[in-house]
Write a protein that holds these residues in place. Structure first.
Motif, mmCIF file in Angstrom:
data_model
loop_
_atom_site.group_PDB
_atom_site.id
_atom_site.type_symbol
_atom_site.label_atom_id
_atom_site.label_comp_id
_atom_site.label_asym_id
_atom_site.label_seq_id
_atom_site.Cartn_x
_atom_site.Cartn_y
_atom_site.Cartn_z
ATOM 1 N N GLU A 198 0.948 -1.298 -0.115
ATOM 2 C CA GLU A 198 0.063 -0.098 -0.082
ATOM 3 C C GLU A 198 0.768 1.143 0.118
ATOM 4 O O GLU A 198 1.673 1.304 0.854
ATOM 5 N N GLY A 199 0.798 2.277 -0.785
ATOM 6 C CA GLY A 199 1.312 3.440 -0.918
ATOM 7 C C GLY A 199 2.633 3.469 -2.167
ATOM 8 O O GLY A 199 3.060 4.467 -2.450
ATOM 9 N N ASP A 200 2.630 2.008 -2.444
ATOM 10 C CA ASP A 200 3.851 1.953 -3.619
ATOM 11 C C ASP A 200 3.352 2.660 -5.038
ATOM 12 O O ASP A 200 2.033 2.740 -4.990
ATOM 13 N N THR A 201 4.071 2.847 -5.751
ATOM 14 C CA THR A 201 3.715 3.278 -7.177
ATOM 15 C C THR A 201 4.057 2.226 -8.123
ATOM 16 O O THR A 201 5.233 1.918 -7.847
ATOM 17 N N VAL A 202 3.084 1.898 -9.012
ATOM 18 C CA VAL A 202 3.449 0.969 -9.863
ATOM 19 C C VAL A 202 3.403 1.642 -11.231
ATOM 20 O O VAL A 202 2.677 2.574 -11.534
ATOM 21 N N ARG A 203 4.155 1.214 -12.187
ATOM 22 C CA ARG A 203 4.081 1.457 -13.587
ATOM 23 C C ARG A 203 3.421 0.503 -14.371
ATOM 24 O O ARG A 203 3.469 -0.506 -14.521
ATOM 25 N N LEU A 204 2.403 1.317 -15.031
ATOM 26 C CA LEU A 204 1.344 0.597 -15.933
ATOM 27 C C LEU A 204 1.631 1.072 -17.443
ATOM 28 O O LEU A 204 1.828 2.289 -17.655
ATOM 29 N N GLN A 205 1.798 -0.068 -18.325
ATOM 30 C CA GLN A 205 1.603 0.453 -19.865
ATOM 31 C C GLN A 205 0.086 -0.130 -20.358
ATOM 32 O O GLN A 205 -0.267 -0.958 -19.993
ATOM 33 N N VAL A 206 -0.515 0.994 -20.822
ATOM 34 C CA VAL A 206 -1.820 1.267 -20.835
ATOM 35 C C VAL A 206 -2.174 1.380 -22.682
ATOM 36 O O VAL A 206 -1.452 2.402 -23.099
ATOM 37 N N LEU A 207 -3.015 0.780 -23.062
ATOM 38 C CA LEU A 207 -3.291 0.890 -24.516
ATOM 39 C C LEU A 207 -4.646 1.788 -24.543
ATOM 40 O O LEU A 207 -5.807 1.090 -23.826
ATOM 41 N N SER A 208 -4.491 2.934 -24.734
ATOM 42 C CA SER A 208 -5.914 3.734 -24.781
ATOM 43 C C SER A 208 -5.874 4.434 -26.143
ATOM 44 O O SER A 208 -5.056 5.236 -26.715
ATOM 45 N N ASP A 209 -7.143 4.390 -26.678
ATOM 46 C CA ASP A 209 -7.607 4.998 -28.012
ATOM 47 C C ASP A 209 -6.305 4.570 -29.049
ATOM 48 O O ASP A 209 -6.163 5.429 -29.832
ATOM 49 N N GLY A 210 -5.854 3.378 -28.932
ATOM 50 C CA GLY A 210 -5.207 3.107 -30.063
ATOM 51 C C GLY A 210 -3.501 3.449 -29.707
ATOM 52 O O GLY A 210 -2.485 3.022 -30.695
ATOM 53 N N ARG A 211 -3.143 4.100 -28.824
ATOM 54 C CA ARG A 211 -2.003 4.466 -28.414
ATOM 55 C C ARG A 211 -1.431 3.974 -27.023
ATOM 56 O O ARG A 211 -2.422 3.807 -26.002
ATOM 57 N N SER A 212 -0.385 3.305 -26.922
ATOM 58 C CA SER A 212 0.328 2.814 -25.812
ATOM 59 C C SER A 212 1.058 4.112 -25.164
ATOM 60 O O SER A 212 1.758 4.978 -25.512
ATOM 61 N N ARG A 213 0.860 4.076 -23.669
ATOM 62 C CA ARG A 213 1.323 5.106 -22.886
ATOM 63 C C ARG A 213 1.752 4.473 -21.526
ATOM 64 O O ARG A 213 1.152 3.687 -21.051
ATOM 65 N N GLU A 214 2.866 5.055 -20.864
ATOM 66 C CA GLU A 214 3.115 4.476 -19.543
ATOM 67 C C GLU A 214 2.638 5.351 -18.499
ATOM 68 O O GLU A 214 2.720 6.659 -18.505
ATOM 69 N N LEU A 215 1.893 4.791 -17.462
ATOM 70 C CA LEU A 215 1.492 5.539 -16.303
ATOM 71 C C LEU A 215 2.150 5.205 -15.008
ATOM 72 O O LEU A 215 2.293 4.199 -15.063
ATOM 73 N N ARG A 216 2.249 6.076 -14.040
ATOM 74 C CA ARG A 216 2.579 5.756 -12.430
ATOM 75 C C ARG A 216 1.404 5.999 -11.839
ATOM 76 O O ARG A 216 0.741 6.815 -11.983
ATOM 77 N N VAL A 217 0.948 4.906 -11.150
ATOM 78 C CA VAL A 217 0.089 4.913 -10.150
ATOM 79 C C VAL A 217 0.214 4.484 -8.751
ATOM 80 O O VAL A 217 0.900 3.519 -8.523
ATOM 81 N N ALA A 218 -0.286 5.444 -8.114
ATOM 82 C CA ALA A 218 -0.011 5.093 -6.508
ATOM 83 C C ALA A 218 -1.125 4.273 -5.961
ATOM 84 O O ALA A 218 -2.211 4.643 -6.350
ATOM 85 N N THR A 219 -0.732 3.193 -5.341
ATOM 86 C CA THR A 219 -1.714 2.343 -4.823
ATOM 87 C C THR A 219 -2.558 2.856 -3.663
ATOM 88 O O THR A 219 -1.865 3.700 -2.928
#
Length: 75
Positions: free
Chosen positions: A54-75
């Motif tokens: 809990e509280g860690d940040t994860v890196r997510l690779q997400v396909l959105s609207d035909g484009r891939s992007r990396e997001l950082r999400v705090a849990t």
């Protein structure tokens, strides 16, 4: 959900997770149709999420609207 960490990071309904912390969640076409492959990607995601505190940040690779992007999400 509107105020969830994912929503705050910009993930929206219909987006597809491709990777978490560099671990691929994408299936290979050659694996399609094999009964023993069912659920493999979900189990892979669950294993990676189990490593997160809990509280860690994860890196997510997400396909959105035909484009891939990396997001950082705090849990």
């Amino acid at each position: 959900r509107e105020n969830s960490p994912a929503a705050k990071a910009g993930i929206k309904s219909g987006d597809r997770l491709q990777a978490i912390n560099g671990v691929s969640l994408r299936a290979d076409r050659a694996d399609a149709g094999y009964d023993d492959y069912d659920g493999v990607l979900l189990r892979r995601l669950q294993r990676e999420l189990a490593k997160v505190e809990e509280g860690d940040t994860v890196r997510l690779q997400v396909l959105s609207d035909g484009r891939s992007r990396e997001l950082r999400v705090a849990t």
